[in-house]
Design a protein around this motif. Structure first.
Motif, PDB file in Angstrom:
ATOM      1  N   HIS A 159      59.358  25.027 -49.803  1.00 27.69           N
ATOM      2  CA  HIS A 159      60.268  26.106 -49.426  1.00 27.69           C
ATOM      3  C   HIS A 159      61.480  25.518 -48.704  1.00 27.69           C
ATOM      4  O   HIS A 159      61.338  24.648 -47.846  1.00 27.69           O
ATOM      5  N   ALA A 160      62.667  26.011 -49.022  1.00 29.32           N
ATOM      6  CA  ALA A 160      63.886  25.541 -48.359  1.00 29.32           C
ATOM      7  C   ALA A 160      64.214  26.348 -47.109  1.00 29.32           C
ATOM      8  O   ALA A 160      64.924  25.869 -46.224  1.00 29.32           O
ATOM      9  N   LEU A 161      63.707  27.581 -47.016  1.00 32.82           N
ATOM     10  CA  LEU A 161      64.047  28.471 -45.912  1.00 32.82           C
ATOM     11  C   LEU A 161      62.887  28.596 -44.928  1.00 32.82           C
ATOM     12  O   LEU A 161      61.770  28.155 -45.199  1.00 32.82           O
ATOM     13  N   SER A 162      63.176  29.208 -43.797  1.00 24.34           N
ATOM     14  CA  SER A 162      62.132  29.622 -42.852  1.00 24.34           C
ATOM     15  C   SER A 162      61.757  31.069 -43.178  1.00 24.34           C
ATOM     16  O   SER A 162      62.561  31.828 -43.716  1.00 24.34           O
ATOM     17  N   MET A 255      64.870  33.160 -43.865  1.00 21.70           N
ATOM     18  CA  MET A 255      66.024  32.900 -43.017  1.00 21.70           C
ATOM     19  C   MET A 255      66.500  31.458 -43.138  1.00 21.70           C
ATOM     20  O   MET A 255      65.707  30.552 -43.396  1.00 21.70           O
ATOM     21  N   THR A 256      67.788  31.243 -42.888  1.00 14.11           N
ATOM     22  CA  THR A 256      68.326  29.895 -42.828  1.00 14.11           C
ATOM     23  C   THR A 256      67.749  29.161 -41.626  1.00 14.11           C
ATOM     24  O   THR A 256      67.839  29.657 -40.502  1.00 14.11           O
ATOM     25  N   PRO A 257      67.117  27.999 -41.781  1.00 13.15           N
ATOM     26  CA  PRO A 257      66.615  27.226 -40.638  1.00 13.15           C
ATOM     27  C   PRO A 257      67.748  26.910 -39.664  1.00 13.15           C
ATOM     28  O   PRO A 257      68.849  26.542 -40.085  1.00 13.15           O
ATOM     29  N   GLN A 258      67.466  27.027 -38.358  1.00  8.70           N
ATOM     30  CA  GLN A 258      68.528  26.871 -37.360  1.00  8.70           C
ATOM     31  C   GLN A 258      67.948  26.782 -35.959  1.00  8.70           C
ATOM     32  O   GLN A 258      66.791  27.128 -35.723  1.00  8.70           O
ATOM     33  N   GLN A 323      62.188  25.890 -38.594  1.00  4.48           N
ATOM     34  CA  GLN A 323      62.109  24.775 -39.516  1.00  4.48           C
ATOM     35  C   GLN A 323      61.865  25.290 -40.941  1.00  4.48           C
ATOM     36  O   GLN A 323      61.209  26.313 -41.138  1.00  4.48           O
ATOM     37  N   PRO A 324      62.372  24.588 -41.952  1.00  2.00           N
ATOM     38  CA  PRO A 324      62.116  25.016 -43.339  1.00  2.00           C
ATOM     39  C   PRO A 324      60.637  24.907 -43.677  1.00  2.00           C
ATOM     40  O   PRO A 324      59.947  23.998 -43.223  1.00  2.00           O
ATOM     41  N   GLY A 325      60.167  25.868 -44.451  1.00  2.00           N
ATOM     42  CA  GLY A 325      58.773  25.849 -44.880  1.00  2.00           C
ATOM     43  C   GLY A 325      57.791  26.285 -43.829  1.00  2.00           C
ATOM     44  O   GLY A 325      56.590  26.054 -43.979  1.00  2.00           O
TER      45      GLY A 325
END
Length: 361
Positions: A159-162, A255-258, A323-325
């Motif tokens: 997965h690329a997103l959170s 969500m976008t990881p941040q 974090q992603p994933g």
């Protein structure tokens, strides 16, 4: 916030990795061992996430390394690989392994989220409205393997997103908590995704997990929006999962990881879950909160239901960034609030008798 608390569970390892594929390669008649063939696997999470079972297509870029300069040369450009009814992964036109060269493979799903970019450069992406899971895979340095029967390029996706889930409950039977709206405030939706250089087939590490940079565009995500009294959520001891809400966006889950910011109790840059609600006494029906003691910044001006706002930071002692994933579950328990103005009694104490002795003789 008195008797109101938040717990966050970060479920790590839900990335599409580390799973043995149950796909079985069936040799088509007349196929050459020199053909490049694909297979894919993914870990099972929830029905709305990409999994091994529901992944039916992905897109591939491939590059060869040419000459002493080591410059990647485009070999396959955004080719769609699709799963057939007989569990075969097919694409057209069929490509063949180049002689004396290795091939780096990059894959992603769903189609189109790379836009005009390629896996060798930052990919600009906007995660809003948060209802789409995106995945990626890398398998570099492969050769023809002509001595191996039924050799395949196995793409193991992450997965690329959170992912975020919000759950609400109340454990005080003497109170009725009615929630009208829930939003997530100041979450950045845009950023640049970078494919890793190493294979995503192994355990997750700093080298084989995609990264994000330049996160921007703070946005408010609505998770639940009441249009009428029938949409208001009455909290119980059983948590209400807002990812299943039919009166919002079904939950802004991807969500976008941040990095997460909480500086000033809900200030301009702070990132938090805002819950619009009212709290009543069950026995009398009296509204306890908000009331005349509630600060004006915690009262929703013009609210149909006369609600106040409770703010729960996305950042906690254990979670400083997304974090992603990783799936972050925010469980909010809403009971009494410190500015309710309700008279409460504590445990009483009684002074012991002071002894005064009088003696007559």
């Amino acid at each position: 916030m008195k008797h109101s608390f938040i717990s966050v569970i970060g479920i790590v390892g839900i990335a599409l990795s580390g799973c043995t594929s149950n796909e079985e390669w069936v040799e088509p008649v007349g196929q050459s061992d020199a053909e490049i063939r694909f297979a894919a696997n993914a870990d099972h999470t929830r029905g709305v996430d990409y999994t091994t079972n529901n992944l039916t297509s992905f897109n591939v870029y491939a590059y060869t390394i040419s000459g002493s300069s080591g410059t990647p040369q485009l070999f396959m450009q955004d080719v769609e690989v699709s799963k057939t009814g007989s569990n075969l992964w097919t694409y057209s036109p069929v490509e063949y392994w180049p002689a004396d060269e290795s091939v780096d493979f990059y894959a992603y799903a769903p189609a189109g989220w790379l836009g005009s970019a390629t896996p060798l450069e930052p990919v600009a992406y906007d995660s809003y409205p948060g209802d789409r899971d995106i995945i990626y895979a890398v398998n570099p340095g492969l050769r023809g393997n002509s001595d191996m029967a039924n050799a395949q390029v196995l793409m193991n996706f992450r997965h690329a997103l959170s992912k975020m889930t919000v759950k609400l409950s109340s454990t005080n039977a003497e109170l009725r908590v009615q929630v009208s709206n829930v939003v997530v405030n100041n979450v950045k939706t845009k950023g640049n995704f970078h494919f890793p250089a190493a294979s995503t087939s192994g355990a997750a590490s700093a080298d084989n997990v995609g990264t994000w940079t330049d996160q921007n565009s703070p946005t408010m995500y609505p998770l639940h929006m009441s249009q009428s009294k029938s949409d208001v959520i009455n909290l119980t001891t059983t948590p209400t999962d807002l990812s299943g809400s039919s009166t919002g966006m079904g939950g802004a889950r991807y969500m976008t990881p941040q990095s997460l910011v909480w500086l000033n109790n809900g200030g301009q840059e702070d990132m938090y879950i805002a819950v619009m609600c009212s709290i009543y006494d069950v026995s009398t029906g009296q509204k306890l909160w908000p009331n005349e003691n509630t600060p004006s910044e915690d009262v929703v001006a013009g609210s149909t239901f006369g609600d106040g706002i409770l703010k729960f930071p996305l950042a906690t002692s254990s979670v400083k960034d997304w974090q992603p994933g990783v799936h972050y579950i925010y469980s909010l328990v809403i009971n009494s609030n410190e500015d309710m103005g309700q008279i409460e009694f504590g445990t009483p104490t009684v002074d012991t008798y002071v002894e005064v002795n009088t003696l007559y003789e």
